[in-house]
Every structure is written in C-alpha cells, then in structure tokens.
Scaffold this motif. Structure first.
Motif, PDB file in Angstrom:
ATOM      1  N   ARG A 197       0.818  -1.215   0.000  1.00  0.00           N
ATOM      2  CA  ARG A 197       0.000   0.000   0.000  1.00  0.00           C
ATOM      3  C   ARG A 197       0.855   1.270   0.000  1.00  0.00           C
ATOM      4  N   ILE A 198       2.180   1.100  -0.050  1.00  0.00           N
ATOM      5  CA  ILE A 198       3.071   2.258  -0.120  1.00  0.00           C
ATOM      6  C   ILE A 198       3.233   2.644  -1.587  1.00  0.00           C
ATOM      7  N   ALA A 199       2.769   3.849  -1.933  1.00  0.00           N
ATOM      8  CA  ALA A 199       2.819   4.288  -3.330  1.00  0.00           C
ATOM      9  C   ALA A 199       4.200   4.801  -3.709  1.00  0.00           C
ATOM     10  N   SER A 200       4.888   5.463  -2.785  1.00  0.00           N
ATOM     11  CA  SER A 200       6.217   5.991  -3.085  1.00  0.00           C
ATOM     12  C   SER A 200       6.987   6.188  -1.791  1.00  0.00           C
ATOM     13  N   ILE A 201       8.311   6.182  -1.921  1.00  0.00           N
ATOM     14  CA  ILE A 201       9.209   6.390  -0.789  1.00  0.00           C
ATOM     15  C   ILE A 201      10.245   7.429  -1.184  1.00  0.00           C
ATOM     16  N   THR A 202      10.458   8.392  -0.287  1.00  0.00           N
ATOM     17  CA  THR A 202      11.480   9.409  -0.515  1.00  0.00           C
ATOM     18  C   THR A 202      12.397   9.461   0.701  1.00  0.00           C
ATOM     19  N   CYS A 203      13.701   9.500   0.439  1.00  0.00           N
ATOM     20  CA  CYS A 203      14.693   9.621   1.506  1.00  0.00           C
ATOM     21  C   CYS A 203      15.525  10.866   1.232  1.00  0.00           C
ATOM     22  N   ASP A 204      15.497  11.816   2.162  1.00  0.00           N
ATOM     23  CA  ASP A 204      16.251  13.049   1.962  1.00  0.00           C
ATOM     24  C   ASP A 204      17.552  13.067   2.770  1.00  0.00           C
ATOM     25  N   GLY A 205      17.919  11.911   3.321  1.00  0.00           N
ATOM     26  CA  GLY A 205      19.192  11.819   4.031  1.00  0.00           C
ATOM     27  C   GLY A 205      19.110  12.069   5.515  1.00  0.00           C
ATOM     28  N   ARG A 206      17.929  12.404   6.025  1.00  0.00           N
ATOM     29  CA  ARG A 206      17.807  12.613   7.466  1.00  0.00           C
ATOM     30  C   ARG A 206      18.031  11.309   8.217  1.00  0.00           C
ATOM     31  N   VAL A 207      18.778  11.383   9.300  1.00  0.00           N
ATOM     32  CA  VAL A 207      19.072  10.206  10.124  1.00  0.00           C
ATOM     33  C   VAL A 207      18.471  10.416  11.503  1.00  0.00           C
ATOM     34  N   PHE A 208      17.764   9.418  12.011  1.00  0.00           N
ATOM     35  CA  PHE A 208      17.174   9.538  13.346  1.00  0.00           C
ATOM     36  C   PHE A 208      18.027   8.802  14.372  1.00  0.00           C
ATOM     37  N   LYS A 209      17.976   9.276  15.591  1.00  0.00           N
ATOM     38  CA  LYS A 209      18.629   8.623  16.711  1.00  0.00           C
ATOM     39  C   LYS A 209      17.579   7.884  17.527  1.00  0.00           C
ATOM     40  N   HIS A 210      17.988   6.771  18.086  1.00  0.00           N
ATOM     41  CA  HIS A 210      17.049   6.028  18.914  1.00  0.00           C
ATOM     42  C   HIS A 210      16.720   6.833  20.161  1.00  0.00           C
ATOM     43  N   GLU A 211      15.439   7.007  20.407  1.00  0.00           N
ATOM     44  CA  GLU A 211      14.973   7.746  21.570  1.00  0.00           C
ATOM     45  C   GLU A 211      14.108   6.841  22.430  1.00  0.00           C
ATOM     46  N   ARG A 212      14.156   7.071  23.723  1.00  0.00           N
ATOM     47  CA  ARG A 212      13.342   6.271  24.634  1.00  0.00           C
ATOM     48  C   ARG A 212      11.867   6.433  24.276  1.00  0.00           C
ATOM     49  N   GLY A 213      11.192   5.305  24.190  1.00  0.00           N
ATOM     50  CA  GLY A 213       9.770   5.319  23.854  1.00  0.00           C
ATOM     51  C   GLY A 213       9.489   5.202  22.369  1.00  0.00           C
ATOM     52  N   LYS A 214      10.546   5.278  21.532  1.00  0.00           N
ATOM     53  CA  LYS A 214      10.346   5.230  20.087  1.00  0.00           C
ATOM     54  C   LYS A 214      11.161   4.117  19.424  1.00  0.00           C
ATOM     55  N   GLN A 215      11.613   3.146  20.210  1.00  0.00           N
ATOM     56  CA  GLN A 215      12.454   2.081  19.686  1.00  0.00           C
ATOM     57  C   GLN A 215      11.651   0.796  19.516  1.00  0.00           C
ATOM     58  N   LEU A 216      12.260  -0.161  18.833  1.00  0.00           N
ATOM     59  CA  LEU A 216      11.568  -1.416  18.564  1.00  0.00           C
ATOM     60  C   LEU A 216      11.224  -2.138  19.861  1.00  0.00           C
TER      61      LEU A 216
END
Length: 241
Positions: A197-216
């Motif tokens: 169901r994903i029509a398109s994906i764009t990556c602009d180079g932003r990198v995220f850091k693992h934050e408490r409460g937002k990890q696997l």
C-alpha cells in the motif's frame, strides 16, 4: 561486517602466495590498520600460519586450508529452505545474497553433503510478491539499518491517501504480505504499514537517533501491554453475570 566474517575474508585475501599489507586489507574491508593488526594476531594465535609483520606485510603459508563446514541433514535442509524462501519473497538484493550464500556453503561442504543441497525438494512460488514490492523491501531494509527517516505516500484499507514521515524499525513477513513497523511522526505513535500500500518512498538523508519510547523494544512492550489488556477484558466478559 561481523568480525567472524572479516577474519574469514582476511584468510581469503592472503591466499595466493603474495605479500599483502595491513593497509591493503584495511582498505578492502573498510576498517583501520590497527584493527587488521589485531585480527592478524588473533588468527596467528589460533594456529593460522600467517607470516610477516606490521609495516612489511603478511603472507599465508602454502598448504593451509579451512576445515570443511559440517552441517547435519536438518541444518542443510533449513539453510536451503531459508535461502529459497528469501529468493521467493525477499527483495532482489536479499535474493542474490541468499543464492551467493548457498554457493559459498556448498563450496566448503564435504562431497558427501554437497549433493544434499540439490536433493532438498522444498520450493516456493515466485509470483507472490511483485517486482515493485521486492524493490521496496530492499529500500526499507537498508533504511532500517541506516536509520534514515523516510517520507512515504500511503493508502489505507479504505483507499484514503496520506503522506507520512516514519522512522523504519523493522520488517515483518506474514506469509503473503510484508509490513514495515516504524514510528510515525504524523500520529506520534507506532504504526505498521503494508508494503503493497506504499505508493512511493522518498529519503532526503535525514538520520534519526534512537529515543526512549520510540524504539523497537518499546513497540514490543506496547504489544505485550495491549495483548494483556485484551486477555483481561476477555476474562472479565467471560465471568460477567
């Protein structure tokens, strides 16, 4: 690259009877010279006949060979089935890697076991996952590893479209459908998105850091809490007068 894989590669590069410097190995394996020095010392300490020294180069004495890999019958069947499953349902890069892994394993198996790979009659249909989905799988897998924030155009079950910025955390295969689990910046919560169901994906180079409460791990804990809540509600309804 895992350290065990790097040590194996070092031995392969040293084959051929020519002098190889630590700097050459470091460039090929994308590590520091100091890491190669440590790896060479560890290999020598385990009995691998490597001659040479830092600043000069290293050479592997003739006659050395790695011992053949030994797998049980069930282990070989599992490896073949896993590789064929990835070939059928994974991304193109995954599929190629699975095939290459089988070739490498076959090359170091004893003759008596090598034929078992061809005799393993476990097969999967190759038309379940579309070519577009396969490419998406590879893109998402690399983004998970690199921690790249992705902008996706997504349509839900009802067909409604939305644009989401997500932090991809992992991929799940459900037999016929792949999903990517991630932190959705729009909803401020975890979401699972069906890849088809994903029509398109764009990556602009932003990198995220693992934050408490937002990890696997936080996603797993949330799932456990939700499951416990459903079990409690079910038991309560069963015991209601």
């Amino acid at each position: 690259m895992r350290r065990a894989d790097r040590l194996f590669q070092i031995v392969q590069y040293l084959r051929g009877g020519r002098l190889v410097t630590a700097h050459m190995l470091a460039e090929r394996l994308e590590v520091s010279d100091r890491t190669i020095y440590r790896d060479i010392a560890d290999l020598q300490s385990t009995g691998v006949p490597i001659d040479g020294e830092a600043g000069v180069g290293y050479i592997l004495r003739e006659g050395f060979d790695l011992p053949p890999l030994m797998f049980t019958r069930d282990e070989i069947v599992a490896l073949v089935a896993g590789a064929r499953m990835v070939r059928a349902y994974g991304g193109p890069a995954m599929a190629r890697a699975a095939e290459e892994a089988l070739v490498k394993i076959s090359a170091v198996l004893p003759d008596t076991e090598r034929a078992r790979i061809d005799r393993t009659e476990i097969h999967m249909p190759l038309w379940v996952v579309s070519e577009e989905e396969r490419r998406t799988i590879d893109t998402l897998e690399r983004a998970v590893e690199a921690r790249h924030v992705l902008k996706i155009d997504y349509r839900d079950e009802a067909g409604a479209s939305s644009c989401r910025d997500i932090r991809p955390l992992g991929l799940w295969f459900w037999g016929k459908v792949w999903t990517v689990v991630g932190w959705c910046e729009l909803r401020g919560d975890f979401r699972a998105f069906r890849i088809d169901r994903i029509a398109s994906i764009t990556c602009d180079g932003r990198v995220f850091k693992h934050e408490r409460g937002k990890q696997l791990a936080d996603f797993y804990r949330q799932m456990e809490r939700d499951e416990a809540a459903r079990d409690w509600a079910h038991r309560r309804s069963q015991n209601a007068p």
